[in-house]
Write a protein that holds these residues in place. Structure first.
Motif, PDB file in Angstrom:
ATOM      1  N   GLY A 102       0.813  -1.212   0.000  1.00 36.73           N
ATOM      2  CA  GLY A 102       0.000   0.000   0.000  1.00 36.73           C
ATOM      3  C   GLY A 102       0.844   1.259   0.000  1.00 36.73           C
ATOM      4  N   LYS A 103       1.907   1.242   0.798  1.00 37.75           N
ATOM      5  CA  LYS A 103       2.804   2.410   0.846  1.00 37.75           C
ATOM      6  C   LYS A 103       3.408   2.695  -0.526  1.00 37.75           C
ATOM      7  N   LYS A 104       3.892   1.644  -1.177  1.00 33.41           N
ATOM      8  CA  LYS A 104       4.520   1.826  -2.489  1.00 33.41           C
ATOM      9  C   LYS A 104       3.511   2.298  -3.531  1.00 33.41           C
ATOM     10  N   ALA A 105       2.290   1.772  -3.442  1.00 29.84           N
ATOM     11  CA  ALA A 105       1.250   2.208  -4.369  1.00 29.84           C
ATOM     12  C   ALA A 105       0.925   3.688  -4.141  1.00 29.84           C
ATOM     13  N   SER A 132       1.271   7.052   2.813  1.00 29.62           N
ATOM     14  CA  SER A 132       2.152   7.629   1.790  1.00 29.62           C
ATOM     15  C   SER A 132       1.528   8.856   1.136  1.00 29.62           C
ATOM     16  N   LEU A 133       0.253   8.771   0.828  1.00 31.39           N
ATOM     17  CA  LEU A 133      -0.417   9.886   0.154  1.00 31.39           C
ATOM     18  C   LEU A 133      -0.465  11.122   1.049  1.00 31.39           C
ATOM     19  N   GLU A 134      -0.846  10.922   2.291  1.00 25.36           N
ATOM     20  CA  GLU A 134      -0.926  12.070   3.204  1.00 25.36           C
ATOM     21  C   GLU A 134       0.453  12.650   3.489  1.00 25.36           C
ATOM     22  N   ALA A 135       1.474  11.791   3.537  1.00 25.88           N
ATOM     23  CA  ALA A 135       2.840  12.279   3.749  1.00 25.88           C
ATOM     24  C   ALA A 135       3.305  13.150   2.582  1.00 25.88           C
ATOM     25  N   ALA A 136       2.742  12.909   1.391  1.00 26.46           N
ATOM     26  CA  ALA A 136       3.099  13.693   0.200  1.00 26.46           C
ATOM     27  C   ALA A 136       2.198  14.915   0.026  1.00 26.46           C
ATOM     28  N   GLU A 187       2.930   5.974  -2.878  1.00 18.36           N
ATOM     29  CA  GLU A 187       4.074   6.766  -3.351  1.00 18.36           C
ATOM     30  C   GLU A 187       4.049   6.900  -4.868  1.00 18.36           C
ATOM     31  N   LEU A 188       3.705   5.802  -5.542  1.00 17.87           N
ATOM     32  CA  LEU A 188       3.657   5.805  -6.998  1.00 17.87           C
ATOM     33  C   LEU A 188       2.582   6.760  -7.502  1.00 17.87           C
ATOM     34  N   PRO A 215      -4.691   8.962 -13.272  1.00 17.57           N
ATOM     35  CA  PRO A 215      -3.980   7.731 -12.896  1.00 17.57           C
ATOM     36  C   PRO A 215      -4.815   6.865 -11.953  1.00 17.57           C
ATOM     37  N   VAL A 216      -4.804   5.577 -12.216  1.00 15.66           N
ATOM     38  CA  VAL A 216      -5.483   4.603 -11.361  1.00 15.66           C
ATOM     39  C   VAL A 216      -4.477   3.519 -11.011  1.00 15.66           C
ATOM     40  N   ILE A 217      -4.256   3.312  -9.729  1.00 12.33           N
ATOM     41  CA  ILE A 217      -3.284   2.316  -9.275  1.00 12.33           C
ATOM     42  C   ILE A 217      -4.024   1.193  -8.560  1.00 12.33           C
TER      43      ILE A 217
END
Length: 315
Positions: free
Chosen positions: A141-144, A182-186, A146-147, A240-242
């Motif tokens: 989930g984290k990597k997704a 990851s999303l909130e960190a970005a 970040e991507l 984008p859709v991950i």
């Protein structure tokens, strides 16, 4: 006298040959016995796990079999299957659990009967499991996340459509937590909707209506990503859709430039490594309690290579 001796010799050789053949036929197969229990035979993911396990049986000279409950609709299908396997008393059980209390209870019986239990795909809280082999779903989930964040700007909104029951699902909940982190960190704002819908398509439609500024979508599986993408295209949008599996349909979309990236599990490795680990357990070797089979980042550069590999496995 000589003729009689020759007849006896021929008979002796014949009887020895027959006896050897019978002995060989009756001789027990002393190879290690490993049973691998998976879930839905209609899903590509599980067929690839199966291919990895069967390759392991072949390479490590194991008397193994892969079992998939015959009826997905039968509530206790996995429990029923496991009860039958318990009576067979294999040397090791490799199982993809569904997280239900009944499954946990039957797995405890395996442990009580001194049958090592290797969990794959979902790491449920089974106190005396021997090992877990599979994806670290929080890390996936984290990597997704970040991507997805790498394709957006701070302040943008991202949707994570999910069903209410996902919050307690051992795999999907971890994937959501990792992506949200990851999303909130970005600096990306995460928006969700919970309208008791049983359809990701309905949820995605609601999200686009209530949050028209959404710039990207993360879903906890590829099948859900495909559903979300269909709704986005119906609304004449592009974003984008991950997803999170690496099934062939997603790889095709990346190869063709419809989507840019994806995160992919390694189901073949899960099957193969679980059988390799089972053999180590049988031999009395020490094994890692948790084996992370990793996550691949798929882009247009490597989508075709991954797709060709997957197709070859499914032949």
């Amino acid at each position: 006298m000589k003729k009689k001796w020759m007849v006896l010799l021929v008979i002796s050789v014949f009887l020895a040959t027959v006896a050897g053949t019978i002995t060989k036929f009756l001789r027990k197969d002393n190879r290690p016995r490993v049973v691998v229990v998976l879930q839905d035979k209609n899903l590509q993911y599980w067929n690839i796990v199966r291919a990895g396990a069967e390759k392991g049986f072949q390479e490590f000279d194991i008397k193994g079999k892969v079992v998939i409950p015959s009826s997905k609709s039968k509530k206790d299908a996995l429990v029923y299957t496991l009860e039958n396997i318990l009576n067979e008393h294999p040397d090791v059980l490799v199982v993809a659990p569904n997280g239900s209390p009944a499954v946990t209870t039957i797995l405890k019986k395996f442990v009580k009967n001194k049958i090592p239990v290797l969990l794959i795909d979902a790491d449920i809280p089974l106190e005396h499991k021997t090992a877990y082999i599979g994806t670290n779903n929080f890390d996936l989930g984290k990597k997704a996340g970040e991507l997805l964040a790498s394709q957006l700007q701070p302040g943008d909104e991202v949707a994570i459509p999910f069903l209410v029951e996902d919050l307690t699902h051992p795999i999907l909940s971890e994937r959501m937590k990792g992506a949200t982190l990851s999303l909130e960190a970005a600096g990306i704002k995460v928006v969700t909707e919970q309208d008791q819908s049983s359809s990701i398509k309905q949820l995605m439609t609601t999200i686009l209506q209530k949050h028209p500024n959404v710039k990207g979508v993360y879903t906890t599986t590829d099948l859900r990503a495909l559903e979300a993408l269909a709704v986005i295209e119906e609304h004449g949008l592009k974003m984008p859709v991950i997803g999170a599996d690496g099934i062939n349909e997603m790889l095709e979309l990346i190869k063709d430039g419809v989507l840019t990236d994806a995160v992919a599990q390694n189901p073949y490795d899960i099957g193969y490594i679980s059988v390799e680990t089972a053999l180590k357990v049988i031999k009395g070797e020490q094994v890692k309690r948790n084996t992370d089979t990793g996550v691949d980042i798929i882009s247009k550069d490597n989508a075709k290579l991954k797709l060709d590999f997957m197709r070859e496995l499914l032949k």
